[in-house]
Design a protein around this motif. Structure first.
Motif, short mmCIF file in Angstrom:
data_model
loop_
_atom_site.label_atom_id
_atom_site.label_comp_id
_atom_site.label_asym_id
_atom_site.label_seq_id
_atom_site.Cartn_x
_atom_site.Cartn_y
_atom_site.Cartn_z
N TYR A 173 1.82 1.53 4.11
CA TYR A 173 2.72 2.76 4.11
C TYR A 173 2.09 3.53 3.11
CZ TYR A 173 6.58 5.44 2.33
OH TYR A 173 7.42 6.54 1.94
N VAL A 174 1.41 2.96 1.98
CA VAL A 174 0.92 4.18 1.10
C VAL A 174 -0.33 4.60 1.36
CG1 VAL A 174 -0.27 4.18 -1.19
CG2 VAL A 174 2.07 3.09 -1.01
N GLN A 175 -1.18 3.61 2.06
CA GLN A 175 -2.52 4.24 2.69
C GLN A 175 -2.39 5.29 3.93
OE1 GLN A 175 -4.18 0.50 3.15
NE2 GLN A 175 -5.60 0.63 1.35
N LEU A 226 -0.14 7.44 -3.74
CA LEU A 226 0.95 6.36 -4.39
C LEU A 226 1.71 7.39 -5.22
CD1 LEU A 226 1.24 3.42 -5.22
CD2 LEU A 226 -0.32 3.55 -6.99
N VAL A 227 3.07 7.42 -5.11
CA VAL A 227 3.91 8.03 -5.87
C VAL A 227 4.35 7.23 -6.96
CG1 VAL A 227 6.16 9.28 -5.67
CG2 VAL A 227 4.83 9.32 -3.68
N ILE A 245 9.77 6.76 -4.62
CA ILE A 245 8.71 6.31 -5.51
C ILE A 245 8.29 5.25 -4.86
CG2 ILE A 245 9.13 7.94 -7.66
CD1 ILE A 245 10.14 4.90 -8.46
N ASP A 246 7.02 4.92 -4.96
CA ASP A 246 6.26 3.78 -4.65
C ASP A 246 6.36 2.54 -5.59
OD1 ASP A 246 5.86 4.51 -2.02
OD2 ASP A 246 4.16 5.83 -2.76
N CYS A 247 6.23 3.11 -7.09
CA CYS A 247 6.15 2.01 -7.81
C CYS A 247 6.80 2.96 -9.49
CB CYS A 247 4.76 1.32 -8.34
SG CYS A 247 3.53 2.77 -8.89
N ILE A 248 7.10 1.95 -10.19
CA ILE A 248 7.61 2.34 -11.74
C ILE A 248 6.38 1.77 -12.58
CG2 ILE A 248 9.38 2.34 -13.40
CD1 ILE A 248 11.20 1.27 -11.07
#
Length: 262
Positions: free
Chosen positions: A35-37, A42-43, A99-102
């Motif tokens: 999904y990110v690629q 990368l949010v 977002i994709d990560c914290i």
């Protein structure tokens, strides 16, 4: 003839229904990495938190976490995009794909671990009580803290510590806001990360009259992804393979004593 038409219509509808189920199954099985690629970004969800994530004079996000997140994104073949979030709703932002990560000096509490997939810990920290140096001598123990008026970032590890002690507080949007409230005299004290205290209070900083006294806990930082995300394993491998980079960035931001080594 009519029966044959009805049968054909039923078979067509069944094929369409199976196609929909297959499509849904494919969508659900798509990895976070893919999904990110696919979108090329990368949010990263953050708050303003020196020395981990903060803005330079040009408005670009820098800091130990920001630089490390940028390097990780590059290893995936994508760019890092930093988005300021409300810390109290970080889990919702992650789940809804805002977002994709914290990646923001996030304490690995039981609640955090239950709500998301978390990386291996990479940094040690503590929650500390910050107040004006003029009154610091009177508040050197946990038992003395109940007399203070606290302000704490909502949903933070500091808030959890005060909850555990049964001490009430007002909520601020960020730790930086909590510091500002104490510096202005709107509150007696706040609880923030030790790493932030080291960078932002005391002689030679923006808040020279503020000091920290009581340390409330020991904790470790990790990065959060969506439950079941394959990005977690990717990041753990990145950590293991990039010890030299981590050490260099730790020296740059003067947190070398806080880094957890293998």
């Amino acid at each position: 003839m009519k029966k044959n038409c009805k049968l054909l219509a039923m078979l067509t509808a069944l094929v369409l229904l199976l196609s929909l189920f297959t499509a849904c199954g494919k969508e659900e099985s798509t990895s976070d990495l893919a999904y990110v690629q696919d979108k090329g970004v990368l949010v990263v969800g953050i708050t303003d938190f020196a020395p981990m994530d903060y803005q330079d004079a040009d408005g670009s996000w820098i800091g130990f976490d920001a630089d490390l997140a940028t390097a990780f994104a590059e290893s995936l073949g994508v760019k890092a995009e930093f988005v300021e979030i409300n810390w109290g709703t970080k889990e919702m932002e992650l789940e809804n794909k805002g977002i994709d990560c914290i990646w923001n000096g996030m304490t690995l509490t039981d609640g955090v671990k239950a709500a998301m997939s978390t990386s291996d810990p990479y940094c040690k920290n503590a929650q500390v009580v910050v107040l004006n140096s003029a009154i610091a001598a009177d508040y050197q123990t946990v038992d003395s803290l109940s007399a203070l008026n606290f302000v704490v970032e909502g949903g933070s590890a500091g808030a959890e510590q005060l909850d555990a002690l049964g001490i009430s507080y007002l909520e601020a949007e960020t730790q930086a806001d909590a510091l500002l409230e104490v510096a202005s005299g709107s509150a007696n004290a706040c609880v923030i990360d030790l790493l932030m205290a080291g960078a932002m209070i005391g002689e030679g900083t923006s808040y020279p009259d503020l000091v920290y006294t009581v340390s409330l806990n020991y904790e470790e930082y990790g990065v959060g992804f969506r439950k079941g995300s394959d990005l977690t394993e990717k990041l753990n491998a990145f950590f293991a393979e990039n010890g030299d980079l981590i050490a260099t960035l730790a020296q740059t931001y003067d947190i070398q004593d806080n880094i957890l080594s293998e």
